[in-house]
Design a protein around this motif. Sequence first.
Motif, PDB file in Angstrom:
ATOM      1  N   ILE A  82       0.840  -1.200   0.000  1.00 40.16           N
ATOM      2  CA  ILE A  82       0.000   0.000   0.000  1.00 40.16           C
ATOM      3  C   ILE A  82       0.872   1.247   0.000  1.00 40.16           C
ATOM      4  O   ILE A  82       0.651   2.180  -0.774  1.00 40.16           O
ATOM      5  N   SER A  83       1.865   1.268   0.857  1.00 39.47           N
ATOM      6  CA  SER A  83       2.847   2.348   0.904  1.00 39.47           C
ATOM      7  C   SER A  83       4.095   1.795   1.562  1.00 39.47           C
ATOM      8  O   SER A  83       4.151   0.601   1.914  1.00 39.47           O
ATOM      9  N   GLU A  84       5.115   2.599   1.746  1.00 34.16           N
ATOM     10  CA  GLU A  84       6.363   2.127   2.324  1.00 34.16           C
ATOM     11  C   GLU A  84       6.139   1.526   3.712  1.00 34.16           C
ATOM     12  O   GLU A  84       5.662   2.196   4.627  1.00 34.16           O
ATOM     13  N   GLY A  85       6.427   0.234   3.836  1.00 34.94           N
ATOM     14  CA  GLY A  85       6.300  -0.445   5.123  1.00 34.94           C
ATOM     15  C   GLY A  85       4.902  -0.887   5.485  1.00 34.94           C
ATOM     16  O   GLY A  85       4.688  -1.464   6.555  1.00 34.94           O
ATOM     17  N   ILE A  86       3.911  -0.666   4.606  1.00 31.82           N
ATOM     18  CA  ILE A  86       2.519  -1.064   4.875  1.00 31.82           C
ATOM     19  C   ILE A  86       2.044  -1.981   3.755  1.00 31.82           C
ATOM     20  O   ILE A  86       2.112  -1.625   2.570  1.00 31.82           O
ATOM     21  N   ASN A  87       1.556  -3.167   4.134  1.00 27.12           N
ATOM     22  CA  ASN A  87       1.114  -4.159   3.163  1.00 27.12           C
ATOM     23  C   ASN A  87      -0.246  -4.734   3.542  1.00 27.12           C
ATOM     24  O   ASN A  87      -0.571  -4.854   4.730  1.00 27.12           O
ATOM     25  N   LEU A  88      -1.001  -5.102   2.526  1.00 26.85           N
ATOM     26  CA  LEU A  88      -2.284  -5.777   2.706  1.00 26.85           C
ATOM     27  C   LEU A  88      -2.097  -7.257   2.386  1.00 26.85           C
ATOM     28  O   LEU A  88      -1.463  -7.605   1.385  1.00 26.85           O
ATOM     29  N   TYR A  89      -2.660  -8.116   3.240  1.00 31.79           N
ATOM     30  CA  TYR A  89      -2.511  -9.558   3.064  1.00 31.79           C
ATOM     31  C   TYR A  89      -3.882 -10.227   2.960  1.00 31.79           C
ATOM     32  O   TYR A  89      -4.782  -9.932   3.737  1.00 31.79           O
ATOM     33  N   GLY A 124      -0.458  -5.065   7.569  1.00 28.65           N
ATOM     34  CA  GLY A 124       0.736  -5.060   8.391  1.00 28.65           C
ATOM     35  C   GLY A 124       1.543  -3.794   8.187  1.00 28.65           C
ATOM     36  O   GLY A 124       1.581  -3.242   7.079  1.00 28.65           O
ATOM     37  N   LYS A 125       2.188  -3.331   9.261  1.00 28.58           N
ATOM     38  CA  LYS A 125       3.007  -2.120   9.188  1.00 28.58           C
ATOM     39  C   LYS A 125       4.327  -2.351   9.917  1.00 28.58           C
ATOM     40  O   LYS A 125       4.358  -2.859  11.035  1.00 28.58           O
ATOM     41  N   THR A 126       5.434  -1.966   9.246  1.00 27.49           N
ATOM     42  CA  THR A 126       6.752  -1.975   9.867  1.00 27.49           C
ATOM     43  C   THR A 126       7.078  -0.574  10.347  1.00 27.49           C
ATOM     44  O   THR A 126       7.076   0.383   9.560  1.00 27.49           O
ATOM     45  N   TRP A 127       7.372  -0.441  11.649  1.00 28.58           N
ATOM     46  CA  TRP A 127       7.643   0.852  12.247  1.00 28.58           C
ATOM     47  C   TRP A 127       9.145   1.143  12.216  1.00 28.58           C
ATOM     48  O   TRP A 127       9.965   0.216  12.084  1.00 28.58           O
ATOM     49  N   PRO A 128       9.547   2.413  12.324  1.00 29.19           N
ATOM     50  CA  PRO A 128      10.983   2.751  12.331  1.00 29.19           C
ATOM     51  C   PRO A 128      11.772   2.018  13.414  1.00 29.19           C
ATOM     52  O   PRO A 128      12.971   1.785  13.266  1.00 29.19           O
ATOM     53  N   SER A 129      11.120   1.640  14.501  1.00 32.42           N
ATOM     54  CA  SER A 129      11.777   0.923  15.590  1.00 32.42           C
ATOM     55  C   SER A 129      12.003  -0.555  15.266  1.00 32.42           C
ATOM     56  O   SER A 129      12.528  -1.298  16.103  1.00 32.42           O
ATOM     57  N   LYS A 130      11.584  -0.992  14.058  1.00 32.64           N
ATOM     58  CA  LYS A 130      11.674  -2.380  13.608  1.00 32.64           C
ATOM     59  C   LYS A 130      10.654  -3.291  14.293  1.00 32.64           C
ATOM     60  O   LYS A 130      10.740  -4.517  14.176  1.00 32.64           O
ATOM     61  N   TRP A 131       9.707  -2.697  15.002  1.00 32.02           N
ATOM     62  CA  TRP A 131       8.544  -3.454  15.445  1.00 32.02           C
ATOM     63  C   TRP A 131       7.572  -3.563  14.280  1.00 32.02           C
ATOM     64  O   TRP A 131       7.495  -2.659  13.436  1.00 32.02           O
TER      65      TRP A 131
END
Length: 299
Positions: A82-89, A124-131
């Motif tokens: 969807i955008s950087e670090g955000i995906n649809l599954y 799903g989203k990947t945060w800058p903290s790698k969480w």
Amino acid sequence: MKKLKPLGLILFSFIISLTAYSQSENAEGKSSADLAKQLANPNATLGQMLFPIDYIRYNGEVDNAAQNGYVLNFQPSLPFPISEGINLYLRPLIPIYLSQPVIGDNGFESKGGLGNISADLAIGKTWPSKWITLVGVFAGFRTASNEALKSRQNTLGPEMMIAKLTNFGAVGFIASHAFGVGNLSDADPSTTTILPDDFWVASDGTANTSVTAGQYFYTINLSNGWQINATPTYAYNHRAESGNKLTLPLGTGFQKVVLFGKVPVRFGAQYWYYIASPDTFGPQHHFRVTVAPVIPLPW
């Protein structure tokens, strides 16, 4: 021949996934070690066609409870960025029971066929903290080709995941809750299959399904694309009788990405030992072999 159709569909999907790379480059020329590390990320934008193959050894207090089960699963995973670090599954899971123990009037029988298909839809989203966080919905459907293999109800409920990318790989936890939807089946729970998602229901069979389930997972990167990993699944059946509610394994295993020309394929093997299992009848040992071609996303 009708029983072979689902298995034929899975084999056809496997062949298609293996040939998909004939028209594309091998994941941008990455090495097997690079691909293995990328696949350790549960929010990676890599397509996979997963084929987990399970052998389950059952045991319990019922007569002749030492039984064997064999299941072939198919789970395509094609994230939509969807955008950087955000995906649809959207991830369906299609089980084919090659041999599943069933409790009938005359004791245990072995049944086979298409199982109950489930699927989750999540972001799903990947945060800058790698969480990494994921939220969505999970559904199960009474699609089994054999009445003895059908779950008692269709199910629907929320799903969430929390994971952390680390220096050594990744670790995470998935949880979902399945609420029964629609009418209960008329089957007597004492004479039907005890499946991993519904090991033992209330003795009167009248209560709606209510199961909290999920998996924990970890991946430890080694050299040359080898990894230590495991993805054990657990379940807590709120409607089951005392002693039959919790199913919880400890697991470990290994996996490796191998390049067949342009085609990366992830091979893995795991062993799960159940430290908690339904007293009446449940799994004791679980061996899983996974073959997962990595394919280019179609979008």
